[in-house]
Design a protein around this motif. Structure first.
Motif, short mmCIF file in Angstrom:
data_model
loop_
_atom_site.label_atom_id
_atom_site.label_comp_id
_atom_site.label_asym_id
_atom_site.label_seq_id
_atom_site.Cartn_x
_atom_site.Cartn_y
_atom_site.Cartn_z
N TRP A 117 -1.72 9.05 -22.92
CA TRP A 117 -2.46 10.15 -23.55
C TRP A 117 -2.98 11.10 -22.49
CZ3 TRP A 117 -2.59 12.01 -28.29
CH2 TRP A 117 -2.17 11.20 -29.34
N ILE A 122 3.05 15.58 -28.11
CA ILE A 122 2.90 14.17 -28.46
C ILE A 122 4.26 13.62 -28.86
CG2 ILE A 122 1.73 12.52 -29.96
CD1 ILE A 122 -0.11 14.19 -28.14
N GLU A 167 6.91 10.27 -29.83
CA GLU A 167 6.88 9.16 -30.78
C GLU A 167 6.08 7.98 -30.23
OE1 GLU A 167 7.22 7.25 -34.25
OE2 GLU A 167 7.94 9.29 -33.90
N LEU A 199 2.59 8.84 -31.01
CA LEU A 199 2.34 8.93 -32.45
C LEU A 199 2.08 7.55 -33.06
CD1 LEU A 199 4.87 11.60 -33.72
CD2 LEU A 199 2.39 11.77 -33.69
N ASP A 257 -2.31 6.90 -40.01
CA ASP A 257 -2.00 8.10 -40.80
C ASP A 257 -3.21 9.03 -40.84
OD1 ASP A 257 0.58 7.32 -41.25
OD2 ASP A 257 0.17 6.45 -43.23
N ARG A 279 -3.71 11.00 -37.67
CA ARG A 279 -2.73 12.08 -37.44
C ARG A 279 -3.28 13.44 -37.84
NH1 ARG A 279 3.36 10.03 -37.46
NH2 ARG A 279 2.98 8.04 -36.46
N LEU A 298 -3.98 15.93 -35.11
CA LEU A 298 -2.88 16.64 -34.46
C LEU A 298 -2.57 17.95 -35.17
CD1 LEU A 298 -0.42 13.62 -34.09
CD2 LEU A 298 -2.02 14.49 -32.38
N ASP A 337 1.70 17.61 -37.29
CA ASP A 337 1.86 16.16 -37.24
C ASP A 337 3.05 15.65 -38.04
OD1 ASP A 337 0.33 16.87 -39.57
OD2 ASP A 337 -0.06 14.75 -39.85
N THR A 375 8.60 16.63 -35.16
CA THR A 375 8.84 15.92 -33.89
C THR A 375 8.18 16.65 -32.73
OG1 THR A 375 10.92 17.11 -33.62
CG2 THR A 375 11.02 14.93 -34.66
N ALA A 424 4.82 17.44 -32.60
CA ALA A 424 3.38 17.35 -32.83
C ALA A 424 2.64 17.64 -31.53
CB ALA A 424 2.99 15.97 -33.35
#
Length: 74
Positions: free
Chosen positions: A22, A31, A33, A36, A41, A44, A47, A50, A53, A55
């Motif tokens: 991070w 960000i 996968e 993520l 959920d 998210r 973001l 979000d 792909t 994000a």
């Protein structure tokens, strides 16, 4: 998004390696996968874009992570 849930996620929900990733993501704000999957959920919502792909961190999340990463470097 509240500070307490972000702190709980950072301190209790992430490994040291996840925190490193991070912190590294601060440079680009993007960000992948691998990051993520560290978010629920509900988290998210912290973001932007979000559902894609590409994000990226929202401003509040970016500020929070920057602060936490600076603490790690002290």
């Amino acid at each position: 998004m509240d500070e307490q849930s972000m702190s709980s996620w950072w301190n209790d929900g992430l490994s040291g390696e996840d925190r490193d990733e991070w912190c590294a993501a601060l440079d680009t704000g993007a960000i992948g996968e691998d990051l993520l999957i560290t978010l629920t959920d509900a988290q998210r919502a912290w973001l932007e874009n979000d559902q894609t792909t590409t994000a990226s961190m929202g401003p509040a999340l970016q500020a929070f992570i920057a602060e936490e990463c600076s603490k790690r470097l002290r």
